[in-house]
Design a protein around this motif. Structure first.
Motif, PDB file in Angstrom:
ATOM      1  N   ALA A   1      13.549   4.931   0.061  1.00 33.34           N
ATOM      2  CA  ALA A   1      12.203   4.370   0.009  1.00 33.34           C
ATOM      3  C   ALA A   1      11.148   5.469   0.037  1.00 33.34           C
ATOM      4  O   ALA A   1      10.132   5.383  -0.657  1.00 33.34           O
ATOM      5  CB  ALA A   1      11.996   3.400   1.170  1.00 33.34           C
ATOM      6  N   LEU A   2      11.387   6.519   0.820  1.00 31.57           N
ATOM      7  CA  LEU A   2      10.372   7.552   1.000  1.00 31.57           C
ATOM      8  C   LEU A   2      10.259   8.489  -0.202  1.00 31.57           C
ATOM      9  O   LEU A   2       9.221   9.116  -0.403  1.00 31.57           O
ATOM     10  CB  LEU A   2      10.668   8.350   2.274  1.00 31.57           C
ATOM     11  CG  LEU A   2      10.658   7.526   3.570  1.00 31.57           C
ATOM     12  CD1 LEU A   2      10.925   8.419   4.768  1.00 31.57           C
ATOM     13  CD2 LEU A   2       9.335   6.785   3.745  1.00 31.57           C
ATOM     14  N   PHE A   3      11.306   8.600  -1.000  1.00 34.50           N
ATOM     15  CA  PHE A   3      11.252   9.433  -2.201  1.00 34.50           C
ATOM     16  C   PHE A   3      10.662   8.684  -3.399  1.00 34.50           C
ATOM     17  O   PHE A   3      10.215   9.310  -4.359  1.00 34.50           O
ATOM     18  CB  PHE A   3      12.654   9.932  -2.575  1.00 34.50           C
ATOM     19  CG  PHE A   3      13.056  11.222  -1.925  1.00 34.50           C
ATOM     20  CD1 PHE A   3      13.177  12.381  -2.660  1.00 34.50           C
ATOM     21  CD2 PHE A   3      13.327  11.275  -0.568  1.00 34.50           C
ATOM     22  CE1 PHE A   3      13.554  13.578  -2.057  1.00 34.50           C
ATOM     23  CE2 PHE A   3      13.700  12.458   0.054  1.00 34.50           C
ATOM     24  CZ  PHE A   3      13.816  13.612  -0.698  1.00 34.50           C
ATOM     25  N   LEU A   4      10.657   7.369  -3.353  1.00 36.07           N
ATOM     26  CA  LEU A   4      10.302   6.600  -4.536  1.00 36.07           C
ATOM     27  C   LEU A   4       8.912   6.929  -5.090  1.00 36.07           C
ATOM     28  O   LEU A   4       8.757   7.109  -6.307  1.00 36.07           O
ATOM     29  CB  LEU A   4      10.438   5.095  -4.261  1.00 36.07           C
ATOM     30  CG  LEU A   4      10.262   4.234  -5.511  1.00 36.07           C
ATOM     31  CD1 LEU A   4      11.340   3.179  -5.609  1.00 36.07           C
ATOM     32  CD2 LEU A   4       8.874   3.569  -5.518  1.00 36.07           C
ATOM     33  N   PRO A   5       7.844   7.043  -4.279  1.00 38.41           N
ATOM     34  CA  PRO A   5       6.552   7.403  -4.864  1.00 38.41           C
ATOM     35  C   PRO A   5       6.563   8.765  -5.567  1.00 38.41           C
ATOM     36  O   PRO A   5       5.832   8.956  -6.556  1.00 38.41           O
ATOM     37  CB  PRO A   5       5.611   7.399  -3.649  1.00 38.41           C
ATOM     38  CG  PRO A   5       6.229   6.429  -2.708  1.00 38.41           C
ATOM     39  CD  PRO A   5       7.705   6.669  -2.850  1.00 38.41           C
ATOM     40  N   SER A   6       7.368   9.711  -5.092  1.00 42.72           N
ATOM     41  CA  SER A   6       7.475  11.003  -5.769  1.00 42.72           C
ATOM     42  C   SER A   6       8.222  10.855  -7.096  1.00 42.72           C
ATOM     43  O   SER A   6       7.935  11.577  -8.061  1.00 42.72           O
ATOM     44  CB  SER A   6       8.179  12.024  -4.868  1.00 42.72           C
ATOM     45  OG  SER A   6       7.399  12.311  -3.729  1.00 42.72           O
TER      46      SER A   6
ATOM     47  N   PHE B   1       5.402  10.949   0.753  1.00 42.66           N
ATOM     48  CA  PHE B   1       5.499   9.669   1.453  1.00 42.66           C
ATOM     49  C   PHE B   1       6.364   9.807   2.702  1.00 42.66           C
ATOM     50  O   PHE B   1       6.139   9.111   3.709  1.00 42.66           O
ATOM     51  CB  PHE B   1       6.076   8.607   0.508  1.00 42.66           C
ATOM     52  CG  PHE B   1       5.855   7.189   0.952  1.00 42.66           C
ATOM     53  CD1 PHE B   1       4.611   6.752   1.398  1.00 42.66           C
ATOM     54  CD2 PHE B   1       6.888   6.266   0.900  1.00 42.66           C
ATOM     55  CE1 PHE B   1       4.402   5.439   1.799  1.00 42.66           C
ATOM     56  CE2 PHE B   1       6.699   4.948   1.292  1.00 42.66           C
ATOM     57  CZ  PHE B   1       5.457   4.534   1.741  1.00 42.66           C
ATOM     58  N   ALA B   2       7.339  10.716   2.677  1.00 43.45           N
ATOM     59  CA  ALA B   2       8.144  10.992   3.871  1.00 43.45           C
ATOM     60  C   ALA B   2       7.283  11.638   4.945  1.00 43.45           C
ATOM     61  O   ALA B   2       7.424  11.337   6.146  1.00 43.45           O
ATOM     62  CB  ALA B   2       9.318  11.895   3.516  1.00 43.45           C
ATOM     63  N   THR B   3       6.368  12.520   4.535  1.00 46.46           N
ATOM     64  CA  THR B   3       5.446  13.128   5.496  1.00 46.46           C
ATOM     65  C   THR B   3       4.519  12.080   6.085  1.00 46.46           C
ATOM     66  O   THR B   3       4.263  12.065   7.300  1.00 46.46           O
ATOM     67  CB  THR B   3       4.633  14.234   4.807  1.00 46.46           C
ATOM     68  OG1 THR B   3       5.516  15.288   4.428  1.00 46.46           O
ATOM     69  CG2 THR B   3       3.563  14.787   5.735  1.00 46.46           C
ATOM     70  N   GLU B   4       4.016  11.180   5.256  1.00 43.22           N
ATOM     71  CA  GLU B   4       3.160  10.101   5.758  1.00 43.22           C
ATOM     72  C   GLU B   4       3.911   9.243   6.771  1.00 43.22           C
ATOM     73  O   GLU B   4       3.357   8.866   7.813  1.00 43.22           O
ATOM     74  CB  GLU B   4       2.667   9.241   4.589  1.00 43.22           C
ATOM     75  CG  GLU B   4       1.734   9.974   3.652  1.00 43.22           C
ATOM     76  CD  GLU B   4       1.379   9.172   2.411  1.00 43.22           C
ATOM     77  OE1 GLU B   4       0.656   9.699   1.554  1.00 43.22           O
ATOM     78  OE2 GLU B   4       1.842   8.005   2.302  1.00 43.22           O
TER      79      GLU B   4
END
Length: 510
Positions: free
Chosen positions: A255-260, A455-458
């Motif tokens: 999920a966290l990689f998807l926006p990238s 997004f992982a940082t967020e």
């Protein structure tokens, strides 16, 4: 783990318990211990030179010091650590002049990337978009140098750069979370003492694993040496390794990689027209999907209904540019190395991990993962050549030893402190910010970074657990570049401006 992956972000951050075999028995009476080899104590070396550059039409005069500090333990040499320091010559009062300790990550990387790419007074001349230049390469004055508002000390951890364990000391003791923390922390303490900078405002700047080190140092320096920091700049951050560790049973990274993935697909024109029109709009939709329907679908696992699965497959394909059949066959879970291989497979090309804007070519277009990272290949040669020339020709530091820009000799990296759990230093940062409420943190993110996705940082920041009164002490900035976002000139300009403003807020009022 691909070798290039150690340059900035470790990709295997969770350790399992290990069995340690017993040493073979021997008869001490019949087998005398070997005689100790004679050792020569390390000697500190220093080269100090004067320089000047132009910034916005005005001269900035500074002193560069390249050298080593000998760290000691139990009054014996422990390690020789190499550094390059820059101090402005016109500083009137060093008690008011900030000092920043900077380093990169890996583990296994020297500080050359931040030194020669972002913060130092000289930088490697890349193309305006960060593209690889043709040799012979050039250095140029860095009009975005942080030396404008802070003195700088670039540190090479033990076994990187020219830093080495002292004779008779095992270098493996430095090749781990705790040993690295202790040695870099001791360097900072010793440098502050030698340079008489204890009264100066103190900052850290780290990239990738250097952000992991920075967050851990914020608590370590406070607890062990009473060193309270004013601020930390984190570039391409990873504090919680659970967020980047693809593995069976951990659905969080998908999920966290998807926006990238969406950003990469947008750049390569793989998105439908309604998303292709506006990057920020596309990323907004990707954030919403990743944080809601997609996360729920991953959580349901085998209980996902056929209708829910079909909807999730369709939307994931829409937001990533991947074929629906590929998403379906991947069970909605596409790790980074497969995405970088699949996105442009129809063109027989791959995209970069550190910067998904860059393209590569493999001999086997049907493979599961890329042969190499084209975004690392674009910087490796130019940074290596220019630093080796610069340190000797301009800073007059002579050494026949190889400067270890990036080394695998530090592997395997020891994470004993985090045995049987993911590395997570966000709690150490929270404790430091709670005990030292003046501490501020700035985090710079690149949209096209597939090593430490934004997004992982967020997610990490949103789960750090700070009290509301301190939550605004963490700020995030973004740029349309990759992991080494400063290789793109406009992003370097933005980083410089954001850091200048950040330092102003982190310093006490005049």
């Amino acid at each position: 783990m691909r070798f290039a992956a150690i340059a900035f972000a470790l990709t295997i951050p969770m350790l399992q318990a290990q069995e340690h075999p017993r040493p073979a028995a021997h008869d001490a009476a019949t087998e005398p211990p070997p005689a100790a080899a004679p050792t020569t104590p390390p000697v500190e070396t220093t080269s100090k030179t004067k320089h000047s550059i132009q910034i916005n039409g005005k001269p900035l005069a500074y002193t560069a010091t390249a050298g080593t500090l000998i760290l000691k333990k139990d009054d014996k040499p422990w390690a020789s650590m190499f550094y390059v320091a820059y101090t402005r010559d016109d500083a009137q009062d060093v008690a008011k002049r900030p000092i920043t300790f900077a380093f990169n990550g890996g583990p296994g990387s020297s500080s050359v990337w931040l030194h020669m790419g972002a913060l130092g007074p000289k930088r490697v001349d890349m193309g305006p978009q960060g593209e690889q230049p043709k040799p012979p390469y050039q250095l140029v004055d860095n009009d975005d140098t942080a030396l404008e508002f802070t003195d700088l000390v670039f540190i090479d951890p033990v076994t990187t750069g020219f830093s080495r364990a002292a004779p008779g000391e095992k270098d493996t003791q430095f090749h781990g979370f705790q040993g690295d923390l202790e040695s870099v922390g001791e360097f900072i303490r010793l440098y502050l003492t030698r340079a008489e900078r204890w009264r100066s405002p103190k900052f850290l700047a780290g990239e990738s694993y250097g952000t992991t080190r920075s967050a851990a140092l914020s608590q370590y320096l406070l607890d062990n040496d009473g060193i309270y920091l004013n601020g930390i700049t984190l570039i391409s951050s990873v504090l919680n390794f659970e967020t980047i560790s693809f593995g069976r049973g951990n659905d969080l990274p998908y999920a966290l990689f998807l926006p990238s993935y969406t950003a990469a697909a947008w750049y390569h024109k793989k998105l439908p027209k309604d998303l292709q029109a506006d990057l920020e709009k596309a990323l907004g939709e990707a954030r919403r999907f990743a944080g809601n329907e997609y996360s729920a679908a991953l959580m349901k696992g085998d209980k996902l209904t056929a209708a829910e699965r079909s909807s999730a497959v369709r939307e994931m394909a829409r937001l990533t540019g991947l074929p629906e059949q590929y998403v379906e066959e991947s069970n909605l879970r596409v790790p980074e190395e497969r995405f970088t291989k699949e996105l442009l497979r129809d063109q027989r090309k791959t995209v970069g991990r550190y910067d998904s804007r860059l393209e590569g070519e493999d001999i086997d277009a049907a493979g599961e993962s890329p042969e190499y990272d084209p975004s690392y290949a674009s910087v490796q040669g130019v940074f290596t050549a220019m630093f080796n020339d610069y340190i000797r020709a301009e800073l007059k530091y002579d050494s026949d030893a190889p400067y270890q820009v990036l080394t695998g000799k530090v592997q395997p990296w020891n994470y004993d402190r985090f045995q049987n759990r993911y590395v997570n230093v966000a709690e150490m940062l929270r404790q430091a910010m709670t005990q030292n409420p003046s501490l501020r943190v700035m985090i710079a993110n690149g949209y096209y970074d597939l090593a430490t996705p934004f997004f992982a940082t967020e997610y990490t920041v949103n789960h750090i657990g700070l009290e509301p009164g301190l939550s605004n002490h963490i700020s995030l900035t973004y740029c349309d570049a990759g992991h080494m976002l400063y290789t793109k000139k406009s992003c370097l300009d933005g980083l410089h401006g954001a850091m200048a403003d950040f330092y102003q807020k982190a310093l006490p009022a005049p």
